[in-house]
Enzyme design. Structure first.
Site, PDB file in Angstrom:
ATOM      1  N   TYR A 169     -26.112  55.234  50.341  1.00 28.01           N
ATOM      2  CA  TYR A 169     -25.269  55.903  49.345  1.00 28.01           C
ATOM      3  C   TYR A 169     -25.770  57.311  49.056  1.00 28.01           C
ATOM      4  O   TYR A 169     -24.995  58.278  49.067  1.00 28.01           O
ATOM      5  CB  TYR A 169     -25.251  55.073  48.061  1.00 28.01           C
ATOM      6  CG  TYR A 169     -24.394  55.633  46.961  1.00 28.01           C
ATOM      7  CD1 TYR A 169     -23.024  55.402  46.944  1.00 28.01           C
ATOM      8  CD2 TYR A 169     -24.956  56.369  45.926  1.00 28.01           C
ATOM      9  CE1 TYR A 169     -22.235  55.906  45.923  1.00 28.01           C
ATOM     10  CE2 TYR A 169     -24.178  56.881  44.899  1.00 28.01           C
ATOM     11  CZ  TYR A 169     -22.809  56.639  44.905  1.00 28.01           C
ATOM     12  OH  TYR A 169     -22.030  57.153  43.889  1.00 28.01           O
ATOM     13  N   LYS A 173     -23.813  60.810  50.037  1.00 27.96           N
ATOM     14  CA  LYS A 173     -23.381  61.769  49.016  1.00 27.96           C
ATOM     15  C   LYS A 173     -23.973  63.157  49.255  1.00 27.96           C
ATOM     16  O   LYS A 173     -23.323  64.172  48.975  1.00 27.96           O
ATOM     17  CB  LYS A 173     -23.744  61.242  47.623  1.00 27.96           C
ATOM     18  CG  LYS A 173     -22.990  59.976  47.239  1.00 27.96           C
ATOM     19  CD  LYS A 173     -21.485  60.153  47.322  1.00 27.96           C
ATOM     20  CE  LYS A 173     -20.725  58.926  46.896  1.00 27.96           C
ATOM     21  NZ  LYS A 173     -19.254  59.108  46.916  1.00 27.96           N
TER      22      LYS A 173
END
Length: 275
Positions: A169, A173
């Site tokens: 994650y 990002k």
């Protein structure tokens, strides 16, 4: 004259707030992977007076995103694009997070660069996690995330060594920031702008799920280290998106990330919480 078209991909809490904030007087194209949720949100917005078209999409599939872009452009000039779809570490595996949060963003940037109208703009919802990851990634890996063709991203060798969904994650990002920077050139050739927003801990169903998960205590500590000392709201993000999508107020802003985290990254950095 045809109405402008606003495309909102992902109909979670932030997507709904953005659609309500920017949708008045425009055709709103709502897109999501979940048919039941998509139809429910579309009906709610129609009940509030918005003109809404609902469209199923799988952002990890180029042909699905291309069809969404083409269908939106057939309705009128696409002037607003908000990409909010994503998976969090408590929701999905490493592979799924990379497919949606990494590849999905890259493909949306590619396909909407084809149809965005002159004077139009887009925003991608990234995360403050990308700011924490920025200092941990070697320059050559950041360059790879920025420059690798979208359809080859998931084959980057580095991704096979990620230890868990949380790492995936954060990396995805950070890659969102870098992809938006690179995409701003192609969007600029269309006379359009593209930026990202990095929310902090936002009180959406996804955010509440993360707060209830293994990293919840750390997240609450980060919020307490922030200047705001509160959770963010979907409306906080919608207001930032409305600014970045505005052709007058943000006409000189493109290829950058707006950190909307209540001062969390600054507070964590000052406190040394992450070492």
């Amino acid at each position: 004259m045809s109405k402008d078209v606003a495309v909102v991909i992902g109909v979670g809490g932030m997507g709904q707030a953005i659609a309500r904030r920017i949708g008045s007087g425009r055709i709103v194209v709502l897109a999501d992977f979940n048919r039941a949720t998509l139809d429910q949100v579309a009906d709610e917005l129609r009940g509030a007076g918005h003109e809404v078209h609902a469209h199923l999409v799988d952002v990890s599939k180029r042909d699905s995103v291309a069809a969404l872009a083409d269908d939106a452009a057939a309705l009128g000039p696409v002037t607003h694009v908000a990409h909010t779809a994503g998976l969090s570490p408590t929701q999905a595996s490493t592979e799924a997070i990379l497919a949606v949060d990494l590849l999905g963003v890259a493909v949306v940037l590619d396909e909407f660069a084809r149809v965005i109208a002159p004077g139009g703009a887009g925003v991608v919802i990234a995360s403050m996690a990308g700011h924490f990851a920025a200092g941990q990634l070697p320059a050559e890996l950041q360059q790879a995330f920025a420059a690798t063709p979208s359809d080859e991203l998931l084959a980057l060798p580095f991704l096979g060594a990620l230890p868990d969904p949380g790492a995936a994650y954060s990396i995805a990002k950070r890659a969102n920031h870098l992809r938006v920077q690179r995409a701003s050139v192609a969007w600029g050739e269309r006379g359009a702008r593209i930026n990202s927003i990095s929310p902090g801990v936002i009180s959406t169903p996804m955010g509440q799920q993360e707060l209830a998960g293994d990293s919840g205590a750390q997240m609450r500590g980060m919020v307490q280290a922030s200047a705001a000392k509160r959770l963010g709201t979907p409306d906080d993000i919608a207001e930032a998106a409305a600014f970045l999508l505005d052709a007058t107020r943000a006409s000189f802003v493109s290829g950058t990330d707006l950190l909307v985290d209540g001062g969390t990254v600054a507070g964590v950095s000052a406190s040394g919480m992450l070492g």
